[in-house]
Write a protein that holds these residues in place. Structure first.
Motif, short mmCIF file in Angstrom:
data_model
loop_
_atom_site.label_atom_id
_atom_site.label_comp_id
_atom_site.label_asym_id
_atom_site.label_seq_id
_atom_site.Cartn_x
_atom_site.Cartn_y
_atom_site.Cartn_z
N THR A 94 0.71 -1.28 0.44
CA THR A 94 -0.36 0.03 0.49
C THR A 94 1.09 1.73 -0.15
O THR A 94 2.17 1.30 0.67
CB THR A 94 -0.77 -0.03 0.95
N ASP A 95 0.65 2.06 -0.40
CA ASP A 95 0.98 3.58 -0.44
C ASP A 95 1.39 4.17 1.31
O ASP A 95 0.83 3.82 1.59
CB ASP A 95 0.22 4.37 -1.06
N THR A 126 0.63 5.57 4.90
CA THR A 126 0.40 6.43 5.78
C THR A 126 0.97 6.81 6.50
O THR A 126 0.19 7.58 7.47
CB THR A 126 -0.68 5.81 6.11
N ASN A 153 -10.56 -3.25 6.64
CA ASN A 153 -9.64 -3.30 5.56
C ASN A 153 -10.73 -2.90 3.95
O ASN A 153 -10.33 -3.28 3.34
CB ASN A 153 -8.80 -4.37 5.01
N PRO A 171 -13.58 0.30 4.11
CA PRO A 171 -13.25 1.49 3.94
C PRO A 171 -14.23 2.86 4.56
O PRO A 171 -13.31 3.74 5.29
CB PRO A 171 -12.32 2.04 2.94
N LYS A 226 -13.56 5.27 7.89
CA LYS A 226 -14.15 6.70 7.31
C LYS A 226 -14.68 7.57 8.55
O LYS A 226 -14.47 8.94 9.21
CB LYS A 226 -14.01 7.25 5.69
N HIS A 283 -8.42 10.40 1.00
CA HIS A 283 -7.13 9.31 1.18
C HIS A 283 -7.80 8.33 1.51
O HIS A 283 -8.71 8.09 1.65
CB HIS A 283 -6.14 10.55 2.17
N ASP A 284 -6.72 7.20 0.86
CA ASP A 284 -7.41 5.71 1.48
C ASP A 284 -7.17 5.63 2.73
O ASP A 284 -6.21 6.46 3.80
CB ASP A 284 -6.27 5.43 0.89
N ILE A 285 -7.88 4.49 2.99
CA ILE A 285 -7.47 4.08 4.80
C ILE A 285 -6.73 3.56 4.73
O ILE A 285 -5.03 3.39 3.84
CB ILE A 285 -8.72 3.35 5.18
N ASN A 286 -5.53 2.56 5.91
CA ASN A 286 -4.93 1.86 6.46
C ASN A 286 -4.92 0.93 6.32
O ASN A 286 -6.24 0.25 6.15
CB ASN A 286 -4.63 2.55 7.83
N HIS A 287 -4.06 -0.18 5.67
CA HIS A 287 -4.58 -1.49 5.86
C HIS A 287 -3.89 -1.72 7.38
O HIS A 287 -2.41 -1.93 7.92
CB HIS A 287 -3.12 -2.23 4.63
#
Length: 335
Positions: free
Chosen positions: A128-129, A131, A264, A267, A271, A288-292
């Motif tokens: 993942t990107d 965070t 997971n 999301p 949020k 923005h994306d959530i944490n994994h």
């Protein structure tokens, strides 16, 4: 604002005093007696969460009824700003479980506190990107972690995983970690500290990290993703509570595991929790994306963290695995 290049001595003295106080309090109160229950027989459990991020699965377990289905009556409370200071509350029975990061836990384990990790909540992954990460002004001369030599970095707490990761990545980049100055600031103040020039850089995480980037700050590196497998959030309990209430503890971590899987996959639920329990604007959270999330604890990476923290003088000794993990914790040995 707390300032320190190396807070180990102050931290160890504080932890030792807290351990003694917690031990005396537990003794005076009879220690961790059998778990309290509600009128309908549910085991009462209090858990202390962090003030910044990674706590979302706890609320999901509550909202989705996983705790209730497991026969648990769970109360979630915000813990200390420096989550390593949650240990006394667990030891004296004020809470049965608490959150911290891996380094925060190790500070207590190195002082022989009778606490054990019961489950992970999140670990760094290249899947993942980022965070979390180091942030500087766009026109800053800092281009790599090596450039932090002689600079001041704002972090949420001294001596924990964030300070460790900064020192580790400075060393990995060929720099000298002893030449970096760290200051402890409230998580909500980190962005302003970098923007105003109060610090040369800050290390932020979760929705605060994304909000800082959207405000104009520039990220350097990939944060903890540059050390895949490092555990960013854990839940721990006292050894005494676990020995007396193993069934309840297992039900608790199983419910959290279900919540991690749900988080997971959903999301929007994560949020919604961030909007309720963080001070980050809703539009930033939506964008923005959530944490994994991940329950697994990589013991191989943890051992590297322990060795390096000791090298950096952040740990007084190197605790063994049997002083770290509960025997029913979801551990795995990475490569």
């Amino acid at each position: 604002m707390h300032t320190s290049r190396n807070p180990r001595r102050r931290t160890l003295i504080t932890l030792t005093a807290l351990a003694v106080t917690a031990s005396l309090t537990a003794t005076a109160c009879g220690g961790d007696s059998d778990a309290a229950t509600t009128a309908d027989g549910k085991a009462k459990v209090t858990v202390l969460r962090s003030n910044g991020a990674i706590f979302e699965p706890l609320y999901i377990a509550q909202d989705q009824g996983y705790f209730k289905a497991a026969g648990l009556d769970v109360t979630i409370k915000a813990g200390a700003q420096d989550t390593s200071q949650n240990a006394p509350s667990v030891l004296n029975g004020e809470a049965q479980f608490a959150m911290t990061d891996s380094s925060g836990f190790l500070k207590g384990a190195a002082q022989d506190m009778p606490i054990r990790i019961v489950t992970g909540l999140q670990s760094a992954t290249t899947q993942t990107d980022p965070t979390d990460g180091l942030l500087v002004k766009k026109d800053s001369a800092i281009e790599s972690f090596k450039d932090l030599e002689g600079k001041t970095v704002g972090i949420s707490a001294l001596g924990g995983t964030i300070q460790f990761i900064c020192e580790y990545l400075v060393q990995k980049a060929g720099g000298d970690p002893t030449k970096v100055k760290f200051v402890a600031l409230p998580t909500t103040s980190l962005t302003d500290a970098a923007t105003s020039g109060k610090t040369d850089a800050v290390y932020s995480f979760g929705p605060f990290y994304f909000a800082a980037k959207d405000s104009g700050l520039r990220s350097v590196g990939n944060g903890m993703n540059d050390v895949p497998g490092i555990v960013q959030g854990v839940l721990f309990s006292s050894q005494e509570y676990l020995s007396k209430n193993a069934d309840t503890a297992k039900k608790f971590i199983d419910a959290v595991a279900k919540a991690i899987a749900y988080a997971n996959a959903h999301p929007d639920a994560v949020k919604a929790i961030d909007k309720k329990y963080t001070e980050v604007p809703d539009d930033f959270i939506d964008a923005h994306d959530i944490n994994h999330y991940d329950k697994n604890l990589d013991t191989t990476v943890m051992r590297t963290v322990i060795t390096k923290m000791h090298e950096f003088d952040l740990l007084d000794n190197e605790p063994k695995d049997d002083a770290i993990y509960w025997d029913q914790a979801p551990t795995t040995a990475g490569e």
